[in-house]
Design a protein around this motif. Structure first.
Motif, PDB file in Angstrom:
ATOM      1  N   GLU A   1    -105.498  41.961 -22.585  1.00 26.72           N
ATOM      2  CA  GLU A   1    -106.146  42.178 -24.181  1.00 26.72           C
ATOM      3  C   GLU A   1    -106.124  41.155 -24.992  1.00 26.72           C
ATOM      4  OE1 GLU A   1    -104.915  44.951 -27.993  1.00 26.72           O
ATOM      5  OE2 GLU A   1    -103.939  45.728 -26.368  1.00 26.72           O
TER       6      GLU A   1
ATOM      7  N   THR B   1    -105.504  37.042 -15.563  1.00 24.40           N
ATOM      8  CA  THR B   1    -104.417  38.167 -16.456  1.00 24.40           C
ATOM      9  C   THR B   1    -104.624  39.443 -16.013  1.00 24.40           C
ATOM     10  OG1 THR B   1    -106.086  38.782 -18.267  1.00 24.40           O
ATOM     11  CG2 THR B   1    -104.438  36.716 -18.684  1.00 24.40           C
TER      12      THR B   1
ATOM     13  N   VAL C   1    -111.436  45.849 -24.606  1.00 20.15           N
ATOM     14  CA  VAL C   1    -110.068  45.884 -24.291  1.00 20.15           C
ATOM     15  C   VAL C   1    -109.512  47.092 -23.843  1.00 20.15           C
ATOM     16  CG1 VAL C   1    -107.820  46.110 -25.984  1.00 20.15           C
ATOM     17  CG2 VAL C   1    -109.558  44.626 -26.657  1.00 20.15           C
ATOM     18  N   GLN C   2    -109.718  48.230 -23.763  1.00 19.50           N
ATOM     19  CA  GLN C   2    -109.291  49.158 -23.114  1.00 19.50           C
ATOM     20  C   GLN C   2    -109.517  49.222 -21.633  1.00 19.50           C
ATOM     21  OE1 GLN C   2    -107.422  51.445 -23.980  1.00 19.50           O
ATOM     22  NE2 GLN C   2    -107.272  52.866 -22.291  1.00 19.50           N
TER      23      GLN C   2
ATOM     24  N   ALA D   1    -105.993  45.715 -15.440  1.00 19.00           N
ATOM     25  CA  ALA D   1    -104.774  44.954 -15.331  1.00 19.00           C
ATOM     26  C   ALA D   1    -103.597  45.884 -14.834  1.00 19.00           C
ATOM     27  CB  ALA D   1    -104.313  44.156 -16.911  1.00 19.00           C
ATOM     28  N   ALA D   2    -103.408  47.000 -15.484  1.00 19.49           N
ATOM     29  CA  ALA D   2    -102.363  47.988 -15.020  1.00 19.49           C
ATOM     30  C   ALA D   2    -102.481  48.124 -13.532  1.00 19.49           C
ATOM     31  CB  ALA D   2    -102.595  49.355 -15.832  1.00 19.49           C
TER      32      ALA D   2
ATOM     33  N   SER E   1    -109.942  46.451 -19.771  1.00 15.10           N
ATOM     34  CA  SER E   1    -109.212  45.307 -19.461  1.00 15.10           C
ATOM     35  C   SER E   1    -107.663  45.609 -19.219  1.00 15.10           C
ATOM     36  CB  SER E   1    -109.411  44.075 -20.391  1.00 15.10           C
ATOM     37  OG  SER E   1    -110.772  43.564 -20.521  1.00 15.10           O
ATOM     38  N   ARG E   2    -107.155  46.399 -19.949  1.00 13.21           N
ATOM     39  CA  ARG E   2    -105.871  46.809 -19.971  1.00 13.21           C
ATOM     40  C   ARG E   2    -105.691  47.860 -19.033  1.00 13.21           C
ATOM     41  NH1 ARG E   2    -102.076  46.190 -24.100  1.00 13.21           N
ATOM     42  NH2 ARG E   2    -101.058  47.794 -23.248  1.00 13.21           N
TER      43      ARG E   2
ATOM     44  N   ARG F   1    -100.897  42.032 -16.285  1.00 14.83           N
ATOM     45  CA  ARG F   1    -100.644  41.459 -17.424  1.00 14.83           C
ATOM     46  C   ARG F   1    -101.405  42.395 -18.470  1.00 14.83           C
ATOM     47  NH1 ARG F   1    -100.426  35.597 -18.073  1.00 14.83           N
ATOM     48  NH2 ARG F   1     -99.280  36.041 -19.786  1.00 14.83           N
ATOM     49  N   PRO F   2    -101.262  43.699 -18.952  1.00 11.17           N
ATOM     50  CA  PRO F   2    -102.368  44.300 -19.603  1.00 11.17           C
ATOM     51  C   PRO F   2    -102.331  43.549 -21.176  1.00 11.17           C
ATOM     52  CG  PRO F   2    -101.132  45.944 -18.551  1.00 11.17           C
ATOM     53  CD  PRO F   2    -100.396  44.452 -18.172  1.00 11.17           C
ATOM     54  N   GLU F   3    -101.258  43.205 -21.582  1.00 10.18           N
ATOM     55  CA  GLU F   3    -101.145  42.804 -22.981  1.00 10.18           C
ATOM     56  C   GLU F   3    -101.916  41.185 -22.812  1.00 10.18           C
ATOM     57  OE1 GLU F   3     -98.434  44.014 -21.333  1.00 10.18           O
ATOM     58  OE2 GLU F   3     -97.942  45.759 -22.655  1.00 10.18           O
TER      59      GLU F   3
END
Length: 232
Positions: free
Chosen positions: A193, A183, A90-91, A97-98, A93-94, A188-190
């Motif tokens: 996630e 994504t 998750v971390q 994405a950022a 991927s966020r 799109r970080p959210e």
């Protein structure tokens, strides 16, 4: 001579790992020393050294007076592994994405995953799946994050070897990877996630539901490769 013996042990380790991931040897299955030494035309000392290497890596376990077994993960093991895996991925991927960036290695792995089909070997599917996730972790650029993920890799491989036996088709898994890539590229970080959580938590539920091992799977005297009392 010493180097030749070492190379033979490493080659045998790789072959035994391949056969475990291909499903020839099942979780909890006893590996017969005499039969395997004859099959691979090696001495029993060479085979034992290969076993020891795979025990250290967490693929096999030793049970005193019982021999060597393919590691079988309990429902508790599976849940813990995927809880940690999810937190790490998750971390990553966020973070990706950022930056709106998907590593080239991840795209290459995904393309290879899409080329696989129902007749592909179990090992090929497992390794293609992990290659995609590994590339995302490395690409996130956090050395400690990727190191923690790498330390889980053998257990992840054991989980994936179970997943490919009934959880989803190769195409379905690759399709979920496509969605994650989209994504990330969209920044799109959210959403990234949400996609990776769904991808991994759905797999966790299936694994836990289908877990067949229990804490006594190796009977008694298990030698724990990790040094903890909760082996699985």
């Amino acid at each position: 001579m010493r180097r030749q013996t070492t190379s033979r042990v490493e080659t045998l380790e790789d072959e035994l790992e391949r056969q475990v991931l291909d499903g020839r040897f099942k979780p909890g299955e006893h590996l017969g020393e005499i039969a395997l030494a004859e099959e691979f035309d090696v001495g029993r000392n060479t085979l034992r050294a290969a076993f020891d290497g795979l025990v250290r890596r967490g693929l096999l376990v030793k049970s005193r007076n019982r021999g060597v077994f393919v590691r079988a993960l309990t429902a508790h093991d599976l849940a813990e592994i995927y809880e940690l895996r999810t937190a790490l991925e998750v971390q990553a991927s966020r973070m990706l994405a950022a930056r709106r960036w998907v590593p080239d290695a991840a795209l290459t792995a995904l393309a290879a995953h899409h080329r696989l089909g129902p007749r592909s070997s179990q090992r090929a599917v497992v390794e293609a799946d992990l290659a995609f996730h590994r590339a995302l972790m490395v690409g996130a650029g956090n050395v400690r994050l990727s190191r923690a993920h790498k330390n889980l890799e053998m257990e992840i491989l054991l989980c994936l070897a179970q997943l490919v036996q009934g959880y989803a088709s190769v195409g379905q898994l690759a399709g979920e990877h496509d969605e994650l890539v989209e994504t990330i590229e969209a920044g799109r970080p959210e959403a990234a996630e949400a996609v990776i959580r769904h991808h991994l938590e759905s797999a966790t539920s299936w694994l836990v539901e289908h877990a067949t091992a229990d804490d006594g799977v190796y009977v008694v005297g298990v030698v724990d490769p990790t040094g903890s009392s909760d082996l699985g």
